[in-house]
Design a protein around this motif. Structure first.
Motif, PDB file in Angstrom:
ATOM      1  N   UNK A   1       0.834  -1.198   0.000  1.00  0.00           N
ATOM      2  CA  UNK A   1       0.000   0.000   0.000  1.00  0.00           C
ATOM      3  C   UNK A   1       0.878   1.262   0.000  1.00  0.00           C
ATOM      4  N   UNK A   2       1.920   1.258   0.821  1.00  0.00           N
ATOM      5  CA  UNK A   2       2.830   2.419   0.829  1.00  0.00           C
ATOM      6  C   UNK A   2       3.445   2.627  -0.541  1.00  0.00           C
ATOM      7  N   UNK A   3       3.793   1.501  -1.170  1.00  0.00           N
ATOM      8  CA  UNK A   3       4.390   1.577  -2.502  1.00  0.00           C
ATOM      9  C   UNK A   3       3.401   2.250  -3.465  1.00  0.00           C
ATOM     10  N   UNK A   4       2.102   1.917  -3.372  1.00  0.00           N
ATOM     11  CA  UNK A   4       1.094   2.514  -4.262  1.00  0.00           C
ATOM     12  C   UNK A   4       0.892   4.001  -3.939  1.00  0.00           C
ATOM     13  N   UNK A   5       0.909   4.334  -2.652  1.00  0.00           N
ATOM     14  CA  UNK A   5       0.764   5.742  -2.249  1.00  0.00           C
ATOM     15  C   UNK A   5       1.920   6.574  -2.806  1.00  0.00           C
ATOM     16  N   UNK A   6       3.105   5.950  -2.777  1.00  0.00           N
ATOM     17  CA  UNK A   6       4.306   6.605  -3.299  1.00  0.00           C
ATOM     18  C   UNK A   6       4.181   6.836  -4.803  1.00  0.00           C
ATOM     19  N   UNK A   7       3.672   5.804  -5.497  1.00  0.00           N
ATOM     20  CA  UNK A   7       3.498   5.918  -6.950  1.00  0.00           C
ATOM     21  C   UNK A   7       2.570   7.082  -7.294  1.00  0.00           C
ATOM     22  N   UNK A   8       1.504   7.235  -6.499  1.00  0.00           N
ATOM     23  CA  UNK A   8       0.567   8.345  -6.739  1.00  0.00           C
ATOM     24  C   UNK A   8       1.276   9.684  -6.543  1.00  0.00           C
ATOM     25  N   UNK A   9       2.045   9.785  -5.468  1.00  0.00           N
ATOM     26  CA  UNK A   9       2.777  11.032  -5.200  1.00  0.00           C
ATOM     27  C   UNK A   9       3.787  11.341  -6.293  1.00  0.00           C
ATOM     28  N   UNK A  10       4.519  10.286  -6.688  1.00  0.00           N
ATOM     29  CA  UNK A  10       5.545  10.494  -7.730  1.00  0.00           C
ATOM     30  C   UNK A  10       4.930  10.935  -9.046  1.00  0.00           C
ATOM     31  N   UNK A  11       3.691  10.519  -9.289  1.00  0.00           N
ATOM     32  CA  UNK A  11       3.008  10.937 -10.507  1.00  0.00           C
ATOM     33  C   UNK A  11       2.361  12.307 -10.368  1.00  0.00           C
TER      34      UNK A  11
ATOM     35  N   UNK B   1       0.425  13.312  -7.867  1.00  0.00           N
ATOM     36  CA  UNK B   1      -0.836  13.261  -7.119  1.00  0.00           C
ATOM     37  C   UNK B   1      -0.658  13.671  -5.667  1.00  0.00           C
ATOM     38  N   UNK B   2      -1.750  13.741  -4.937  1.00  0.00           N
ATOM     39  CA  UNK B   2      -1.688  14.165  -3.533  1.00  0.00           C
ATOM     40  C   UNK B   2      -1.150  13.061  -2.616  1.00  0.00           C
ATOM     41  N   UNK B   3      -0.733  13.476  -1.417  1.00  0.00           N
ATOM     42  CA  UNK B   3      -0.325  12.505  -0.406  1.00  0.00           C
ATOM     43  C   UNK B   3      -1.583  12.000   0.292  1.00  0.00           C
ATOM     44  N   UNK B   4      -1.921  10.740   0.041  1.00  0.00           N
ATOM     45  CA  UNK B   4      -3.181  10.198   0.568  1.00  0.00           C
ATOM     46  C   UNK B   4      -2.960   9.300   1.786  1.00  0.00           C
ATOM     47  N   UNK B   5      -1.719   9.321   2.309  1.00  0.00           N
ATOM     48  CA  UNK B   5      -1.398   8.344   3.358  1.00  0.00           C
ATOM     49  C   UNK B   5      -2.221   8.538   4.628  1.00  0.00           C
ATOM     50  N   UNK B   6      -2.781   9.736   4.821  1.00  0.00           N
ATOM     51  CA  UNK B   6      -3.605   9.962   6.016  1.00  0.00           C
ATOM     52  C   UNK B   6      -5.107   9.903   5.704  1.00  0.00           C
ATOM     53  N   UNK B   7      -5.446   9.648   4.443  1.00  0.00           N
ATOM     54  CA  UNK B   7      -6.849   9.688   4.037  1.00  0.00           C
ATOM     55  C   UNK B   7      -7.418   8.275   4.006  1.00  0.00           C
ATOM     56  N   UNK B   8      -8.227   7.966   5.017  1.00  0.00           N
ATOM     57  CA  UNK B   8      -8.620   6.579   5.260  1.00  0.00           C
ATOM     58  C   UNK B   8      -9.340   5.902   4.090  1.00  0.00           C
ATOM     59  N   UNK B   9     -10.293   6.590   3.428  1.00  0.00           N
ATOM     60  CA  UNK B   9     -10.976   5.900   2.319  1.00  0.00           C
ATOM     61  C   UNK B   9     -10.004   5.465   1.215  1.00  0.00           C
ATOM     62  N   UNK B  10      -9.021   6.320   0.926  1.00  0.00           N
ATOM     63  CA  UNK B  10      -8.052   5.970  -0.115  1.00  0.00           C
ATOM     64  C   UNK B  10      -7.166   4.815   0.332  1.00  0.00           C
ATOM     65  N   UNK B  11      -6.713   4.889   1.589  1.00  0.00           N
ATOM     66  CA  UNK B  11      -5.834   3.837   2.103  1.00  0.00           C
ATOM     67  C   UNK B  11      -6.572   2.491   2.105  1.00  0.00           C
TER      68      UNK B  11
ATOM     69  N   UNK C   1     -10.415   7.676  -4.192  1.00  0.00           N
ATOM     70  CA  UNK C   1     -10.971   8.911  -3.613  1.00  0.00           C
ATOM     71  C   UNK C   1      -9.892   9.796  -2.982  1.00  0.00           C
ATOM     72  N   UNK C   2     -10.102  11.098  -3.045  1.00  0.00           N
ATOM     73  CA  UNK C   2      -9.194  12.052  -2.392  1.00  0.00           C
ATOM     74  C   UNK C   2     -10.041  13.008  -1.555  1.00  0.00           C
ATOM     75  N   UNK C   3      -9.406  13.697  -0.594  1.00  0.00           N
ATOM     76  CA  UNK C   3     -10.188  14.589   0.283  1.00  0.00           C
ATOM     77  C   UNK C   3     -10.874  15.709  -0.494  1.00  0.00           C
ATOM     78  N   UNK C   4     -10.257  16.191  -1.590  1.00  0.00           N
ATOM     79  CA  UNK C   4     -10.880  17.311  -2.310  1.00  0.00           C
ATOM     80  C   UNK C   4     -11.893  16.851  -3.363  1.00  0.00           C
ATOM     81  N   UNK C   5     -12.187  15.549  -3.383  1.00  0.00           N
ATOM     82  CA  UNK C   5     -13.254  15.076  -4.250  1.00  0.00           C
ATOM     83  C   UNK C   5     -12.846  14.834  -5.700  1.00  0.00           C
ATOM     84  N   UNK C   6     -11.546  15.068  -6.018  1.00  0.00           N
ATOM     85  CA  UNK C   6     -11.127  14.768  -7.391  1.00  0.00           C
ATOM     86  C   UNK C   6     -10.349  13.457  -7.404  1.00  0.00           C
ATOM     87  N   UNK C   7     -11.009  12.365  -7.794  1.00  0.00           N
ATOM     88  CA  UNK C   7     -10.390  11.038  -7.716  1.00  0.00           C
ATOM     89  C   UNK C   7      -9.125  10.944  -8.576  1.00  0.00           C
TER      90      UNK C   7
END
Ligand code: ADP
Ligand code: MG
Length: 575
Positions: A216-226, A228-238, A266-272
């Motif tokens: 999961x961390x690896x996927x969160x990292x991939x999103x950031x590197x692309x 995207x936002x840091x979703x590591x604290x956003x429970x629905x995304x995690x 999902x992201x906190x600002x509603x833009x998936x």
């Protein structure tokens, strides 16, 4: 025939139900294949359990409870909608679901059960498991350790000739390696006429969830590197990514790479956002190597505790869904060579063993007896004369085969002491505060000189119940308490503590011969005083000669010391 006893594996990730049928454990096909996700979810007013709850977990993490087993025995409150629950309430929902589905699918009435727990579970965790069963309206006939259950099953396969690879007859030493969703257990068993657990250790916070979290961390990292936002604290995304990670992990047990392409994260600002990446088995193995390393550290620890070498192990039994990961087998091969064999359904062996245990209890014709060991040391707090501290003095050491009965001699610290306090602790620390208090009681004493011997005996049964007998030797003052771990003393501890604060006469010190020269003399001292007082000549002669033999044994620390001590103490009792 008496009512059948069902086996239940109440797992962190999956739970299952099994019963003996035609001499073989059969897993009930609840939720399809019998592996029922240990998940509870609220859908409007409806409470869902199992596969249907699991399906909602990623989309509605706030209304879903997973991995409740990790909280068993704690006081954590779990929210589900408007209500809060204890961990055992949630486990009771899972158990109730298994029972109801067995009835709905096959008309079976499940009442009496054997439930398995990790070998490393403390008494509090076992107690919570029993409570969960009771809350679900079940009679918990026995709690058994998961590795032991698995070995029962594999041994039955061997006995019934279904284990074709095992031409060489019964194995003497087996190692059970159980890597499930949330817990890791390793146990070493010796098989003779009985199955005996020589050692068991593990970690209640190490399992498949940790592998999922790494991915999961690896996927969160991939999103950031692309970008995207840091979703590591956003429970629905995690939660969404964790479900994807688990799927990827399972694919990597079969294939060299996995392609992940997930839109609408999902992201906190509603833009998936979308995540797309390839992960190779090699990369996955590298990022989780430290987790497998921890498991093999425990393997080494278990071997040390059992006092045997890796080469002594005839057979490694793989248990738990995570052992399907090829790297697990490879690592164990490197340690055990050929001892390891492929196994069928590693995630169902525990529940099948539990069903076999149930059949043993009802007296069905199964030739197996089962011995288990204590997972923790049981001790008594007593004064250390040298340091003046209260120490935990072991009475039943960790890894003692149970049922076990052990006693140890202590002594009072003061003349005319009114009582001694008896506090039973579970744990390996010397400092009582670092161990778990299981129960407390006290023994009222007859007037006596200081260093008067107090014998304390513990019995520990297969359900983890402790029975303590304490006796003031020579005065027939005795107390007997049963610490029923299903029904802890709770408030009584408080009043005892309070009682002792203003009353400084509850001292007790270890007095076993092996411990201290200081603790020894009280017996001889008492015998000498007695010798002067008694009038009958025959008594005098017997006591004098026994005392002489005892003193000699003491000086030489000879093997019959304990026997002589018993003899001397009971003679003094009689006189
Ligand atoms: P528990 O005893 O904790 O309930 P199980 O023995 O059912 O757990 O194992 C569940 C774990 O096994 C989960 O983490 C799951 O993802 C993992 N698992 C199941 N199948 C596979 C597989 N083919 N490869 C890797 N991991 C798997
Ligand atoms: Mg398991």
């Amino acid at each position: 025939m008496s009512e059948q006893i069902y086996g239940i594996d109440l797992g962190t990730t999956n739970s299952c139900l099994s019963v003996l049928s035609g001499g073989q454990p059969r897993v009930l096909p609840i939720d399809g294949n019998g592996l029922v996700p240990s998940v509870v979810s609220l859908d409007g007013a409806e409470l869902l359990v199992g596969r249907r709850a699991w399906n909602r977990a990623a989309a509605f993490p706030e209304q879903t409870i997973k991995s409740v087993k990790r909280l068993m025995g704690s006081n954590e409150k779990l929210r589900l909608g408007e209500k809060t629950y204890q961990p055992e309430d949630v486990s009771a929902m899972i158990l109730g679901y298994l029972r109801d589905e067995a009835e709905r699918l096959e008309g079976l009435k499940v009442r009496r059960v054997v439930i398995t727990v990790p070998a490393y579970f403390s008494d509090a965790q076992r107690r919570a498991t029993i409570e969960a069963g009771q809350k679900a309206g079940l009679t918990v006939e026995r709690i058994i350790n998961e590795p032991t259950a698995a070995a029962l099953f594999y041994d039955q396969l061997r006995v019934s000739g279904q284990d074709s690879q095992d031409g060489e007859g019964r194995w003497k030493y087996a190692l059970v390696y159980d890597l499930g969703g949330g817990t890791f257990d390793v146990s070493i068993l010796r098989l003779s006429e009985i199955i005996e657990v020589l050692a068991s250790t593990g970690d209640t916070h190490l399992g498949g969830d940790d592998f999922d979290a790494r991915l999961t961390s690896r996927l969160l990292e991939t999103i950031r590197e692309g970008g995207g936002p840091d979703l590591s604290q956003y429970r629905p995304a995690v939660a969404r990514l964790t479900a994807e990670a688990e799927k990827a992990k399972i694919i990597l047990s079969q294939k060299g790479t996995v392609h992940i392409a997930e839109a609408h994260i999902p992201t906190p600002d509603g833009r998936p956002v979308t995540v797309e990446t390839d992960i190779s088995r090699g990369e996955f193995e590298e990022m989780t190597a430290y987790l497998l390393e921890r498991t093999t550290d425990f393997v080494g620890k278990a071997l040390d505790e059992a006092g045997i070498r890796a080469s002594d192990i005839d057979r490694v039994l793989l248990v738990g869904g995570m052992t399907r990961m090829p790297a697990v087998g490879q690592r164990l091969n490197a340690i055990f060579g050929q001892a390891q064999r492929p196994v069928v359904d590693p995630d169902l062996s525990v529940v099948r063993g539990a069903a076999i245990q149930g059949a043993i209890i009802t007296g069905e014709n199964i030739e197996q007896i089962l011995l288990d060991v204590t997972a923790h040391t049981l001790g008594l707090s007593a004064l250390n004369a040298r340091t003046g501290n209260l120490d935990c003095v072991p009475i039943i050491p960790r890894n003692t085969p149970i049922p076990a009965v052990r006693s140890r001699l202590f002594a009072t610290t003061m003349e005319n002491q009114k009582k001694v306090e008896l506090k039973v602790y579970q744990g390996e620390a010397i400092d009582p505060d670092q161990n778990v208090l299981i129960g407390a009681s006290f023994l009222e004493l007859a007037r006596a000189e200081a260093h008067c011997p107090i014998e304390v005996e513990y019995s520990y049964d297969l359900n983890g119940m402790v029975h303590m007998v304490a006796e003031q030797k020579g005065y027939s003052r005795r107390t007997e308490v049963r610490f029923d771990s299903r029904n802890p003393q709770g408030d009584d501890f408080q009043s005892l503590d309070f009682l002792d604060d203003d009353d400084n006469d509850d001292g007790l010190e270890p007095a076993s011969p092996s411990r201290a020269g200081e603790g020894i003399n009280f017996i001889t001292r008492r015998a000498r005083t007695l010798l002067e007082k008694i009038s009958k000549e025959e008594n005098q002669a017997v006591l004098a000669s026994l005392l002489e033999r005892y003193e000699q044994a003491l000086a030489n620390d000879s093997a019959d010391l304990d026997d002589l001590e018993d003899e001397l103490l009971s003679l003094m009792d009689e006189i």
